[in-house]
Scaffold this active site. Structure first.
Site, mmCIF file in Angstrom:
data_model
loop_
_atom_site.group_PDB
_atom_site.id
_atom_site.type_symbol
_atom_site.label_atom_id
_atom_site.label_comp_id
_atom_site.label_asym_id
_atom_site.label_seq_id
_atom_site.Cartn_x
_atom_site.Cartn_y
_atom_site.Cartn_z
ATOM 1 N N ASN A 203 -5.424 3.476 -0.524
ATOM 2 C CA ASN A 203 -6.015 2.734 0.561
ATOM 3 C C ASN A 203 -7.229 3.710 1.090
ATOM 4 O OD1 ASN A 203 -6.655 1.195 2.716
ATOM 5 N ND2 ASN A 203 -4.575 1.750 3.797
ATOM 6 N N HIS B 70 7.349 -4.411 10.736
ATOM 7 C CA HIS B 70 6.673 -3.744 11.758
ATOM 8 C C HIS B 70 6.611 -4.443 13.131
ATOM 9 C CE1 HIS B 70 4.531 -0.836 9.148
ATOM 10 N NE2 HIS B 70 5.801 -0.771 8.708
ATOM 11 N N ARG C 291 10.916 -1.704 12.653
ATOM 12 C CA ARG C 291 10.075 -0.639 13.024
ATOM 13 C C ARG C 291 9.402 -0.885 14.056
ATOM 14 N NH1 ARG C 291 4.830 2.682 10.334
ATOM 15 N NH2 ARG C 291 3.806 1.278 11.859
ATOM 16 N N TYR D 110 -1.147 5.164 17.116
ATOM 17 C CA TYR D 110 -1.159 4.967 15.787
ATOM 18 C C TYR D 110 0.160 3.801 15.819
ATOM 19 C CZ TYR D 110 1.698 4.416 11.423
ATOM 20 O OH TYR D 110 2.134 3.998 10.216
ATOM 21 N N ASP E 199 7.853 5.543 13.412
ATOM 22 C CA ASP E 199 7.170 6.456 12.552
ATOM 23 C C ASP E 199 6.338 7.468 13.397
ATOM 24 O OD1 ASP E 199 5.410 7.431 10.221
ATOM 25 O OD2 ASP E 199 4.901 5.483 9.724
ATOM 26 N N HIS F 290 4.283 9.325 11.937
ATOM 27 C CA HIS F 290 3.098 9.572 11.175
ATOM 28 C C HIS F 290 2.401 10.874 11.053
ATOM 29 C CE1 HIS F 290 -0.495 7.370 9.171
ATOM 30 N NE2 HIS F 290 0.670 6.580 8.981
ATOM 31 N N GLU G 53 10.510 8.631 10.854
ATOM 32 C CA GLU G 53 9.698 8.762 9.755
ATOM 33 C C GLU G 53 8.783 9.829 9.948
ATOM 34 O OE1 GLU G 53 8.408 5.011 8.388
ATOM 35 O OE2 GLU G 53 6.614 5.996 7.318
ATOM 36 N N GLU H 182 5.949 9.043 1.902
ATOM 37 C CA GLU H 182 5.065 7.954 1.532
ATOM 38 C C GLU H 182 3.737 8.640 0.940
ATOM 39 O OE1 GLU H 182 4.763 6.026 5.282
ATOM 40 O OE2 GLU H 182 2.547 6.491 5.252
ATOM 41 N N ARG I 57 10.846 8.222 0.949
ATOM 42 C CA ARG I 57 9.913 7.155 0.964
ATOM 43 C C ARG I 57 9.066 7.093 -0.183
ATOM 44 N NH1 ARG I 57 8.988 3.697 4.021
ATOM 45 N NH2 ARG I 57 7.130 4.209 4.953
ATOM 46 N N HIS J 90 8.032 3.212 0.510
ATOM 47 C CA HIS J 90 7.006 2.657 1.381
ATOM 48 C C HIS J 90 6.624 1.261 0.968
ATOM 49 C CE1 HIS J 90 2.407 3.933 2.298
ATOM 50 N NE2 HIS J 90 2.896 3.384 3.126
ATOM 51 N N ASP K 199 -1.245 -1.950 2.098
ATOM 52 C CA ASP K 199 -2.367 -1.402 1.314
ATOM 53 C C ASP K 199 -1.469 -1.214 -0.049
ATOM 54 O OD1 ASP K 199 -1.173 0.547 3.616
ATOM 55 O OD2 ASP K 199 -1.747 1.988 1.549
ATOM 56 N N GLU L 253 10.534 -1.231 2.998
ATOM 57 C CA GLU L 253 9.443 -1.513 4.175
ATOM 58 C C GLU L 253 8.939 -2.732 3.563
ATOM 59 O OE1 GLU L 253 6.443 1.538 4.356
ATOM 60 O OE2 GLU L 253 5.725 0.375 6.434
ATOM 61 N N TRP M 212 -4.046 11.698 11.402
ATOM 62 C CA TRP M 212 -3.980 10.316 11.701
ATOM 63 C C TRP M 212 -2.692 9.655 11.220
ATOM 64 C CZ3 TRP M 212 -3.238 5.985 8.743
ATOM 65 C CH2 TRP M 212 -3.088 4.799 9.563
HETATM 66 C C1 GCO Z 1 4.170 3.237 6.962
HETATM 67 C C2 GCO Z 1 2.863 3.948 6.824
HETATM 68 C C3 GCO Z 1 1.372 3.034 6.598
HETATM 69 C C4 GCO Z 1 0.322 3.856 6.267
HETATM 70 C C5 GCO Z 1 -0.521 3.279 5.290
HETATM 71 C C6 GCO Z 1 -1.856 4.228 5.227
HETATM 72 O O1 GCO Z 1 4.886 3.619 7.258
HETATM 73 O O2 GCO Z 1 3.906 1.935 6.730
HETATM 74 O O3 GCO Z 1 2.816 4.989 7.618
HETATM 75 O O4 GCO Z 1 1.188 2.158 7.657
HETATM 76 O O5 GCO Z 1 -0.481 4.343 7.718
HETATM 77 O O6 GCO Z 1 0.075 3.074 4.143
HETATM 78 O O7 GCO Z 1 -2.591 3.705 4.015
HETATM 79 MG MG MG Z 2 4.792 5.636 7.539
#
Ligand code: GCO
Ligand code: MG
Length: 402
Positions: free
Chosen positions: A37, A122, A147, A159, A210, A212, A236, A262, A283, A312, A316, A339, A402
């Site tokens: 991505n 999600h 999630r 996020y 998550d 993140h 996560e 991930e 993951r 994961h 993407d 996921e 991010w």
């Molecule tokens: C998740 C991830 C994604 C990522 C993305 C980045 O747990 O699904 O954190 O949402 O942000 O794959 O490209």
């Molecule tokens: Mg994630």
């Protein structure tokens, strides 16, 4: 048997995907995903300029040898670009082998360990109320695991808060957009979401969250502890995993299960966290970590320590990765969860596939191979469009994760 040709297809049916197609002199072909991505063209070039020329003439049945050739032979090991390129080749070769055997891929891995693969969706919303509604919609669709991410008052584009219920596409700008972050505000707000979710729906469903990579180890420990009464399935990416010692601190303070990986590329990224029993779920997935050949090694290592898989599966990762992951999940003894962010209709049309969702589970199909193809004529109608993930900045302008 020889590899006769290979090509990279880049297509953007709503978002960018990089796909490798390997053709053999016996008419059988295989498909692999190489999507990264926001950095798609780097992997496409790695494949076109440096991998495909080496593949021509090789015996596609020698999956392990080709994997070692690409990993050891490059001299420059690991990394997201290299490992995605290797993953794409690996997926395509397993696809070819399974097609030749006339079997669905999971049969070649060792056969079925379960009837279906439990997935999580999600749910997100601008505020707690919206997120609680979104979780309810997933429950109505039959999901067993969800999630939950919510907008946080005072944080711009927190996020995980997308624009739709089923599709959440963070990479949507020609150049990275700027989102905000404030740990104090998130720490105040997030436990309230899970309190409300448990009050509303009880404890029958699995809930996930998550972080993140946003929290420091101490903050992650604090949030993990505050979330304990709500019995999460996992927390996560609670803190960045470059410094894996940090997870000791988190672990000492909370029993909330931890999931990481991930952004990992090889077993070496996973090893210390697994061996020191600092995580509960790993993951890494097929495209991120060198394909099925390598993911299998990671899962075997994890099984020694009762760490389970949680591949994961954001949008993407193309349907090709999802197809491969589902065969892997159907076989892997220490499966945890998968996921599942649904792809758009356009994406599903470009990548015809035989997996399907029913009753909170995904089911891989019985077609020989991994069960996912690419419609090249349709793919050509969606040319590549530069798209970046956002960046995050604190209120004072400092860069954050991010
Ligand atoms: C998740 C991830 C994604 C990522 C993305 C980045 O747990 O699904 O954190 O949402 O942000 O794959 O490209
Ligand atoms: Mg994630």
């Amino acid at each position: 048997m020889k590899i006769q040709a290979a090509k990279v297809v880049i297509t953007c049916p709503g978002r960018n995907f990089v796909t490798l197609k390997i053709e053999t002199d016996q008419g059988v072909y295989g498909i692999g995903d190489a999507t990264m991505n926001g950095r798609e063209l780097a992997v496409a070039s790695y494949l076109e300029d440096h991998v495909i020329p080496c593949l021509i003439g090789m015996d596609p049945r020698r999956i392990e040898d080709i994997w070692q050739y690409l990993y050891r032979g490059a001299y420059w090991r690991r990394g997201p670009v290299t490992m995605r390129a290797i993953a794409a080749v690996d997926m395509a070769l397993w696809d070819i082998k399974a097609k030749m055997a006339g079997m669905p891929l999971y049969q070649l891995l060792g056969g079925r360990s379960r009837d279906g693969v439990m997935v999580y969706g999600h749910a997100n919303g601008a505020d707690i109320e919206e997120t609680v509604d979104a979780v309810g919609k997933y429950i109505d669709m039959g999901y067993k695991a969800i999630r939950a991410q919510t907008g946080v008052p005072g944080i711009k584009d927190a996020y995980g808060v997308g624009r739709g219920v089923l599709h959440y596409e963070p990479a949507d700008a020609q150049l990275p957009s700027v989102s905000g972050w404030d740990t104090r505000k998130a720490l105040n707000h997030t436990p309230k979401l899970f309190e409300k979710l448990r009050d509303t729906y009880g404890f029958d469903h699995h809930l996930l969250h998550d972080g993140h990579h946003r929290y420091t180890p101490q903050e992650a420990a604090n949030l993990g502890k505050m979330l304990e009464p709500f019995q999460l399935f996992w927390f996560e990416d609670c803190t960045p995993a470059e410094n894996q010692e940090a997870f000791k601190l988190v672990r000492q303070h909370t029993t909330t299960p931890l999931a990481v990986g991930e952004v990992f590329n090889t077993i070496w990224d996973c090893k210390d966290l697994i061996e020191n029993q600092l995580i509960d779920y790993i993951r890494t997935t097929v495209v991120g970590a060198g394909g099925i050949t390598h993911l299998r090694r990671i899962a075997d290592l994890a099984s020694l320590y009762q760490v389970r898989t949680g591949c994961h599966g954001a949008t993407d990762l193309s349907p090709v990765t999802m197809g491969c992951a589902l065969h892997f999940d159907t076989w892997v003894p220490n499966f945890g969860i998968q996921e599942y962010m649904r792809h758009s209709e356009e994406t599903d049309e470009v990548f015809p596939h035989d997996y399907h969702f029913a009753d909170g589970h995904l089911h891989c199909g019985e077609t020989p191979g991994h069960g996912v193809d690419i419609d090249e004529a349709l793919a050509a109608k969606y040319p590549y469009k530069p798209a970046y993930l956002p960046v995050a900045r604190l209120e004072d302008g400092s860069m954050w994760n991010w």
